[in-house]
Design a protein around this motif. Structure first.
Motif, mmCIF file in Angstrom:
data_model
loop_
_atom_site.group_PDB
_atom_site.id
_atom_site.type_symbol
_atom_site.label_atom_id
_atom_site.label_comp_id
_atom_site.label_asym_id
_atom_site.label_seq_id
_atom_site.Cartn_x
_atom_site.Cartn_y
_atom_site.Cartn_z
ATOM 1 N N ASP A 43 -6.398 10.895 -5.614
ATOM 2 C CA ASP A 43 -5.247 10.016 -5.773
ATOM 3 C C ASP A 43 -4.315 10.426 -6.917
ATOM 4 O O ASP A 43 -3.394 9.681 -7.260
ATOM 5 N N VAL A 74 -9.549 0.843 2.182
ATOM 6 C CA VAL A 74 -8.701 1.406 1.136
ATOM 7 C C VAL A 74 -7.261 1.458 1.630
ATOM 8 O O VAL A 74 -6.978 1.941 2.714
ATOM 9 N N SER A 75 -6.351 0.932 0.808
ATOM 10 C CA SER A 75 -4.924 0.895 1.179
ATOM 11 C C SER A 75 -4.358 2.302 1.351
ATOM 12 O O SER A 75 -4.737 3.214 0.621
ATOM 13 N N ALA A 121 -1.972 2.771 -7.708
ATOM 14 C CA ALA A 121 -3.029 3.104 -6.750
ATOM 15 C C ALA A 121 -4.419 2.996 -7.360
ATOM 16 O O ALA A 121 -5.411 3.265 -6.678
ATOM 17 N N GLN A 130 -10.921 -1.097 -4.472
ATOM 18 C CA GLN A 130 -11.293 -1.283 -3.070
ATOM 19 C C GLN A 130 -12.506 -0.449 -2.697
ATOM 20 O O GLN A 130 -13.422 -0.915 -2.010
ATOM 21 N N ARG A 171 -6.834 1.295 -5.137
ATOM 22 C CA ARG A 171 -7.707 1.972 -4.193
ATOM 23 C C ARG A 171 -9.109 2.171 -4.768
ATOM 24 O O ARG A 171 -10.104 2.113 -4.039
ATOM 25 N N GLY A 181 0.808 -1.215 0.000
ATOM 26 C CA GLY A 181 0.000 0.000 0.000
ATOM 27 C C GLY A 181 0.837 1.257 0.000
ATOM 28 O O GLY A 181 0.337 2.359 0.270
#
Length: 294
Positions: free
Chosen positions: A273, A293-294, A280, A286, A283, A226
């Protein structure tokens, strides 16, 4: 030894300029923010206070900036490369920009007495640091041959793919493929986690089979930990997918998955992000799956 001006010392440009300096070339760097000069200075390079100062005595000008308007400003702006460099100077644009802009800049350069090749790169920060970048080069045979010795210093795979603008077309295709790999990797990770599988073991065995890829190899640590410190930012990949979808429309071809990837990249930016590594995208999956979320 060649006198080189290197414009743009960001995540990619800084290590590339360092490789050129350590190879024995006289490198003068310029960056809009002066906090990027340390590595080049440590490698024996010099810095300039303006683009004009950097390029005044250069035999070759290398450019590595984020987008088409940035390249246009560097080359065409007041005090820019075409104003301040000597006629006959070879310009190597490592940036990833629109193919039509690259072709137009080549025509402008030729009219003004300069030589220009488009040489976008793939491999991210890791490839720039290791000097293993894949470089897709567009330009005339003569100009590409002149640039080849410098390209070989920063790249592991250097291929002349066609006339001016062709390098940017191939880079757009590269970014389409990489985005697809990143998205399906993200979906696979969330799927595996949902079933409580040992994720590290799973990625190891997947990487050894047909599902293995350079994306999986280079990004596995990021999706496992992550840690999305940027090697290549979502903001830039979003820009590149915009190039893909626009160029595809102009060519009259369809990229249905490319359009969806562009929307997923846009969603990642909308969720804050944009400054993270493009891995990413995990995310986003997720979030859609209602998982942490990482």
């Amino acid at each position: 030894m060649t006198t080189i001006a290197f414009i743009g010392l960001g995540i990619m440009g800084s290590p590339m300029s360092v490789h050129l300096a350590t190879a024995g070339h006289d490198v003068v760097g310029f960056n809009l923010t002066p906090d990027r000069y340390g590595p080049l200075l440590a490698a024996g390079g010099q810095v300039a206070g303006s683009i004009g100062e950097a390029v005044a005595e250069a035999e070759v000008v290398c450019v590595m900036v984020p987008d088409s308007p940035d390249v246009q400003a560097v080359l065409l702006g007041d005090g820019g490369v075409f104003d301040a460099a000597k006629p006959g100077t070879l310009v190597v644009d490592f940036s990833s920009i629109r193919p039509d802009v690259a072709a137009a800049l080549h025509a402008d350069a030729t009219e003004r007495g300069f030589r220009l090749v488009d040489a976008p790169v793939s491999g991210g920060e890791a490839g720039a640091v290791a000097a293993t970048l894949s470089i897709m080069v567009g330009g005339t045979t003569e100009d590409v041959a002149a640039a080849q010795p410098l390209l070989d210093v920063v790249g592991g795979t250097v291929v002349h793919v066609g006339p001016p603008g062709s390098g940017q077309t191939v880079k757009a295709a590269n970014q389409l493929i990489v985005a697809a790999h990143l998205q399906v990797l993200a979906e696979a990770v969330v799927f595996l986690e949902a079933y409580g599988v040992d994720l590290e073991a799973a990625l190891t065995v997947l990487g050894g089979g047909l599902a293995g890829s350079a994306v999986l190899q280079q990004k596995r640590t990021k999706v496992l930990t992550g840690d999305f410190a940027p090697g290549f930012r979502i903001d830039l990949h979003h820009k590149d997918l915009g190039i893909v979808t626009a160029a595809a429309r102009e060519a009259g071809v369809v990229v249905p998955l490319g359009g969806q990837l562009a929307q997923l990249m846009a969603a990642a930016r909308a969720n804050g992000d944009g400054g993270l590594d493009h891995s990413a995208l995990l995310r986003g999956v997720q979030r859609l799956s209602g998982r942490p979320v990482s």
